[in-house]
Write a protein that holds these residues in place. Structure first.
Motif, short mmCIF file in Angstrom:
data_model
loop_
_atom_site.label_atom_id
_atom_site.label_comp_id
_atom_site.label_asym_id
_atom_site.label_seq_id
_atom_site.Cartn_x
_atom_site.Cartn_y
_atom_site.Cartn_z
N GLN A 78 2.65 -6.12 -6.81
CA GLN A 78 2.61 -6.79 -8.11
C GLN A 78 2.75 -8.30 -7.96
N ALA A 79 3.50 -8.74 -6.95
CA ALA A 79 3.68 -10.18 -6.75
C ALA A 79 2.34 -10.85 -6.42
N TYR A 80 1.50 -10.18 -5.65
CA TYR A 80 0.18 -10.73 -5.32
C TYR A 80 -0.78 -10.61 -6.51
N ILE A 81 -0.69 -9.50 -7.24
CA ILE A 81 -1.54 -9.31 -8.41
C ILE A 81 -1.30 -10.42 -9.44
N GLU A 82 -0.04 -10.78 -9.63
CA GLU A 82 0.29 -11.84 -10.59
C GLU A 82 -0.28 -13.18 -10.17
N GLN A 83 -0.41 -13.41 -8.86
CA GLN A 83 -1.01 -14.64 -8.38
C GLN A 83 -2.50 -14.69 -8.73
N VAL A 84 -3.17 -13.56 -8.54
CA VAL A 84 -4.59 -13.49 -8.91
C VAL A 84 -4.75 -13.69 -10.41
N LEU A 85 -3.91 -13.05 -11.19
CA LEU A 85 -3.98 -13.16 -12.65
C LEU A 85 -3.79 -14.60 -13.10
N ALA A 86 -2.87 -15.32 -12.47
CA ALA A 86 -2.63 -16.72 -12.84
C ALA A 86 -3.85 -17.58 -12.56
N TYR A 112 -5.71 -5.06 -8.73
CA TYR A 112 -5.91 -5.95 -9.88
C TYR A 112 -6.93 -5.35 -10.84
N ALA A 113 -8.03 -4.83 -10.31
CA ALA A 113 -9.08 -4.25 -11.15
C ALA A 113 -8.56 -3.05 -11.93
N ALA A 114 -7.66 -2.28 -11.33
CA ALA A 114 -7.09 -1.11 -12.01
C ALA A 114 -6.23 -1.54 -13.19
N GLN A 115 -5.58 -2.70 -13.10
CA GLN A 115 -4.67 -3.16 -14.15
C GLN A 115 -5.34 -4.11 -15.14
N HIS A 116 -6.29 -4.90 -14.66
CA HIS A 116 -6.84 -5.98 -15.49
C HIS A 116 -8.37 -5.94 -15.51
N GLY A 117 -8.91 -4.76 -15.64
CA GLY A 117 -10.36 -4.58 -15.61
C GLY A 117 -11.10 -5.36 -16.67
N ALA A 118 -10.46 -5.62 -17.79
CA ALA A 118 -11.13 -6.35 -18.87
C ALA A 118 -11.46 -7.78 -18.49
#
Length: 282
Positions: A78-86, A112-118
């Motif tokens: 999740q720590a890496y996913i949040e970096q991509v999201l930012a 990331y795609a599984a959580q933020h596919g939109a």
């Protein structure tokens, strides 16, 4: 400046206040179709994408971030996913992006795609894997032993497992030494290697809905072709291609990888889910 003199280095912040540096081929095109690149375990944006970034930037806006390892000994996904999201949130101006992950970056891209596919127009996974198996765990343990003992052969071992026989044999003595020295002087990979030891994203694959291209490499002994096939089988809206390369495809065959990504992101749904490219044997 990395890549070319036209690339701009920018910073995005996570909700926790962590500064994530990224490279943008043209910030003035925020809101236009953008490819976001996620680097591998021992790399950085510039190290992994020194060739791919400028080739893609000839035809697309391109963004590549540099992951920051969290403080914990074994980082959580999740720590890496949040970096991509930012970075995606700041760079995209709300428009869906084309996300491409390489190796470790492919694991994070899939999660990331599984959580933020939109937020995605498409997903490309190169040299990724679903679940760390015994062969990978053994390689990881050998690397860890060499690293923790300070043995200088850790760089040679990394070159051996990351690059194909044809690629290594084509180097002269000076080129091979430069390749090894580049690994030796590269980013610390110990925390990402700890993360890689216990990857299991099998339960998240069904949540990926973005049009996906899975790329495996036929000479890869770090994430062998069976892992690409498992990703292809686990993601419903995916297509499958392969490159005759070792794991270090971003160095060995960047032009071929560029061609695949360029064609795919132009119209991600042009080929139906389940399509296998002629150069691949699923």
């Amino acid at each position: 400046m990395p890549f070319t003199s036209h690339v701009q280095s920018l910073t995005a912040s996570t909700p926790a206040g962590l500064a994530i540096h990224y490279h943008d081929s043209d910030p003035t095109k925020a809101g236009e179709p953008t490819i976001v690149l996620l680097h591998g375990t021992g790399g950085s944006a510039e190290n992994n994408f020194w060739a791919l970034f400028p080739m893609l930037a000839m035809r697309h806006r391109v963004v590549a971030l540099d992951f920051v390892d969290p403080d914990e000994a074994v980082p959580q996904a999740q720590a890496y996913i949040e970096q991509v999201l930012a970075v995606v949130g700041q760079a995209s101006a709300g428009a869906p992006v084309h996300l491409m992950g390489y190796s470790f970056g492919a694991v994070i891209a899939a999660l990331y795609a599984a959580q933020h596919g939109a937020t995605l127009a498409s997903l490309t996974l190169a040299c990724g894997w679903v679940k760390t198996d015994n062969q990978q765990r053994l390689r990881n343990a050998i690397w860890r032993s060499l690293h923790e003992s300070g043995h200088e052969a850790v760089a040679e071992f990394s070159a051996f497992v990351n690059y194909s026989q044809p690629f290594l044999n084509a180097k002269n003595e000076g080129e091979l030494e430069a390749l090894i020295q580049g690994i030796r002087n590269g980013s610390d990979r110990s925390r990402k290697m700890a993360f890689n030891r216990n990857v299991d994203i099998s339960q998240q694959l069904a949540a990926i809905t973005a049009p996906t291209l899975v790329v495996g490499c036929s000479l890869d002994i770090t994430t062998p072709m069976r892992h690409a096939r498992m990703l292809f089988g686990g993601i419903a809206n995916s297509r499958f291609a392969q490159i005759h390369s070792g794991h270090g495809v971003v160095h060995e065959r960047p032009a071929e990888l560029f061609t695949m990504i360029d064609e795919f992101v132009r119209n991600p749904s042009a080929l139906p889910a389940g399509h296998v490219f002629e150069n691949a044997h699923a």
